[in-house]
Design a protein around this motif. Structure first.
Motif, PDB file in Angstrom:
ATOM      1  N   ARG A 177      20.468   0.559   1.873  1.00  0.00           N
ATOM      2  CA  ARG A 177      19.633   1.387   0.990  1.00  0.00           C
ATOM      3  C   ARG A 177      18.481   1.869   1.860  1.00  0.00           C
ATOM      4  O   ARG A 177      17.540   1.122   2.129  1.00  0.00           O
ATOM      5  N   PHE A 178      18.570   3.120   2.323  1.00  0.00           N
ATOM      6  CA  PHE A 178      17.692   3.513   3.425  1.00  0.00           C
ATOM      7  C   PHE A 178      17.275   4.969   3.291  1.00  0.00           C
ATOM      8  O   PHE A 178      18.015   5.805   2.777  1.00  0.00           O
ATOM      9  N   ASP A 237       4.023   9.959  -6.563  1.00  0.00           N
ATOM     10  CA  ASP A 237       5.301  10.669  -6.448  1.00  0.00           C
ATOM     11  C   ASP A 237       6.193  10.011  -5.395  1.00  0.00           C
ATOM     12  O   ASP A 237       7.418   9.930  -5.566  1.00  0.00           O
ATOM     13  N   PHE A 238       5.581   9.531  -4.324  1.00  0.00           N
ATOM     14  CA  PHE A 238       6.349   8.883  -3.261  1.00  0.00           C
ATOM     15  C   PHE A 238       7.003   7.602  -3.766  1.00  0.00           C
ATOM     16  O   PHE A 238       8.161   7.305  -3.440  1.00  0.00           O
ATOM     17  N   GLN A 239       6.284   6.849  -4.592  1.00  0.00           N
ATOM     18  CA  GLN A 239       6.867   5.620  -5.118  1.00  0.00           C
ATOM     19  C   GLN A 239       7.988   5.911  -6.112  1.00  0.00           C
ATOM     20  O   GLN A 239       8.970   5.167  -6.179  1.00  0.00           O
ATOM     21  N   LEU A 291      15.919   4.101  -4.211  1.00  0.00           N
ATOM     22  CA  LEU A 291      16.497   3.105  -3.314  1.00  0.00           C
ATOM     23  C   LEU A 291      16.367   1.695  -3.859  1.00  0.00           C
ATOM     24  O   LEU A 291      17.276   0.880  -3.710  1.00  0.00           O
ATOM     25  N   ASP A 292      15.246   1.398  -4.470  1.00  0.00           N
ATOM     26  CA  ASP A 292      14.993   0.059  -5.013  1.00  0.00           C
ATOM     27  C   ASP A 292      14.281   0.211  -6.347  1.00  0.00           C
ATOM     28  O   ASP A 292      13.053   0.248  -6.421  1.00  0.00           O
ATOM     29  N   SER A 346       2.797   0.686  -1.562  1.00  0.00           N
ATOM     30  CA  SER A 346       4.192   0.868  -1.157  1.00  0.00           C
ATOM     31  C   SER A 346       4.337   0.682   0.341  1.00  0.00           C
ATOM     32  O   SER A 346       4.090   1.602   1.114  1.00  0.00           O
ATOM     33  N   ASP A 347       4.698  -0.524   0.750  1.00  0.00           N
ATOM     34  CA  ASP A 347       5.042  -0.775   2.134  1.00  0.00           C
ATOM     35  C   ASP A 347       6.547  -0.553   2.261  1.00  0.00           C
ATOM     36  O   ASP A 347       7.350  -1.425   1.929  1.00  0.00           O
ATOM     37  N   ALA A 348       6.910   0.628   2.710  1.00  0.00           N
ATOM     38  CA  ALA A 348       8.326   1.004   2.736  1.00  0.00           C
ATOM     39  C   ALA A 348       8.917   0.869   4.131  1.00  0.00           C
ATOM     40  O   ALA A 348       9.948   1.468   4.425  1.00  0.00           O
TER      41      ALA A 348
END
Length: 511
Positions: free
Chosen positions: A124-125, A279-281, A287-288, A303-305
């Motif tokens: 999941r990337f 929006d990014f989250q 993905l998750d 959000s530590d992605a």
């Protein structure tokens, strides 16, 4: 004396033919006391003979045979052994896909596939390298590696419509992967009613999947599972968080659906972040969903992605010799001052655009307001281009609006109720985002249609006022055009003259 049990293939025995050794070819038993012996004499002639227990006295074994002789089809054995070698090749060649593809991958492409993506099970990337990094090559290497390792049989690639054929060509020419593009004809000609279940390697257009509910139902079929789904230009599937509410687009809902029907899910985009953390989250929730679910609260959610994505900018991309992949870019602004005539045109057009934007925002039709705003943006871009470009744009827009005015006046004279002025063309917000990837010819055609027809006027009176304004702007643009001065081009030509001193550069363009 030799026992019948000692007669095995390839053995040499005496007593079958007078004073001659024969070589046993095969033995077929009948019970425990009799067998049929197939042998070959020294001249190569093959014959058969039945032997019984009482024949053991005249037989003598000269050379023992091999109980498991390799007397099968050599070509077939080679085929089977080669297939087994290929099946296990990834255990001995850690970069098998590289050596079996027509590509010369760069260091960042190899690390993306073999360090960042392949070890993740399930995958999941988000691959978010800068444009030009070769994300299509990375996806192709990943697909081929998963196939070689027996982890992939069915793969779906989702991309903007203008990129479908490019994806198909790249995957076939570079990786010998035969993907089929989803079309209406294939859906209708499906033998089972679900074409997705009949095809293992599929390329589908993003808007076809997001807007066609029947196709989505086929994707939801219980037996229609995918081993890998790759989404190119995945930022188009983002949602928007505004005013405490989330606006879920059709593309975002498609992304959620795709996330549930596959084991491996790869998103690819060069612009994953639009500057808004919320929006990014929402985007990362594709993905998750568990990790990024819930209502965003500023200062509470973070959000530590780093474990879900990789992003490398152009400055980080290197060749194998350590040299930068892209030359260093040094950008700076060259200021210049417009002439009095150009400045008056610039001020007048900017005022017109600002006023029309305000009128567009007052409309109660969000789609129409967006279309008008897009048209005004095009007009302002033409203003910054050249006097000729803004003159032609203003002229065409004035002529089209005059044509629309004549139609409305004819309707009024015919005693037919004339309603609010409407646009001849309407464009959805999602469609405007597609223009980044559309062919230049298609972009120019849509821009001309929108620029010429979109207006914020709600009545004939407002439409006449806008046409009067366009007449004035057109006259100003014609004056600048006739003057033959273009300060922007003069400054650009002067700059080129400094760089390429040996090349004569014109300093003036006459309309």
């Amino acid at each position: 004396m030799s026992k019948l049990e000692s007669l095995t293939p390839s053995a040499c025995i005496r007593g079958i033919l007078p004073d001659v050794l024969v070589t046993i070819v095969s033995v077929q038993w009948f019970g425990t006391d009799a067998l049929e012996l197939t042998y070959k004499d020294p001249t190569g002639k093959v014959a058969n003979q039945l032997l019984y227990r009482y024949d053991e006295d005249r037989l003598s074994l000269v050379e023992e045979g091999r109980p498991w002789s390799l007397d099968g089809d050599g070509a077939l054995f080679r085929l089977v052994s080669e297939a087994q070698r290929i099946r296990l090749a990834h255990l001995f060649d850690p970069v098998l896909a590289v050596h079996t593809s027509v590509v010369e991958p760069l260091p960042h492409q190899i690390t993306a596939v073999y360090e960042a993506m392949l070890p993740r099970q399930p995958l999941r990337f988000l691959l978010a390298d800068d444009p030009g990094a070769g994300k299509t090559i990375m996806a192709g290497l990943l697909i081929k590696e998963l196939i070689a390792r027996g982890d992939l049989q069915r793969c779906l690639v989702v991309c903007p419509g203008s990129l479908a054929e490019q994806w198909q060509d790249e995957l076939f020419q570079r990786f010998n992967l035969s993907f089929e593009i989803l079309t209406n004809d294939k859906l209708e000609a499906s033998r089972t009613g679900n074409w997705f279940m009949e095809s293992d390697l599929v390329i589908a257009r993003l808007d076809k999947l997001s807007r066609d509910e029947n196709v989505q139902e086929k994707l939801k079929a219980p037996d229609c599972r995918w081993d890998l789904v790759v989404c190119d230009e995945a930022h188009k599937m983002s949602a928007t968080f505004f005013g405490g509410e989330v606006s879920y687009t059709k593309r975002f809902q498609l992304g959620r659906l795709l996330s549930t029907v596959t084991r491996h899910f790869l998103l690819m985009t060069a612009t994953p972040h639009n500057g808004k953390e919320e929006d990014f989250q929402l985007f990362l929730s594709l993905l998750d969903g568990d990790r990024f679910e819930g209502k965003f609260r500023d200062g509470v959610h973070s959000s530590d992605a780093s474990d879900l994505m990789r992003r490398m900018v152009k400055e980080q991309l290197l060749k194998f010799d350590g040299k930068p992949l892209f030359p260093q870019r040094i950008a700076y602004t060259v200021p210049y001052k417009l002439s009095a005539l150009e400045a008056s045109l610039y001020t007048a057009v900017t005022t017109y655009v600002r006023e029309e934007f305000d009128r567009a925002e007052a409309l109660q039709n969000e789609r129409r307001a967006g279309t008008v705003g897009f048209a005004l943006t095009i007009l302002q871009r033409r203003l910054a281009s050249s006097p000729e470009a803004i003159f032609q744009s203003l002229r065409r827009r004035r002529e089209r609006l005059e044509s629309k005015l004549r139609e409305l006046e004819m309707v009024q004279r015919g005693n037919i109720a004339a309603g609010v002025v409407s646009n001849g063309i309407s464009v959805e917000t999602e469609d405007l985002a597609d223009l980044d990837d559309a062919p230049d010819q298609e972009v120019e055609l849509l821009e001309e249609q929108v620029l010429d027809q979109a207006t914020a006027a709600r009545s004939i009176v407002e439409l006449k006022a806008e046409i009067t304004t366009l007449h004035h702007l057109e006259e100003l643009a014609a004056s600048v055009r006739r003057s033959g001065t273009d300060t922007k081009w003069r400054e650009l030509a002067s700059l080129f003259g400094e760089i390429f001193t040996a090349v004569p550069v014109p300093v003036e363009i006459n309309a």
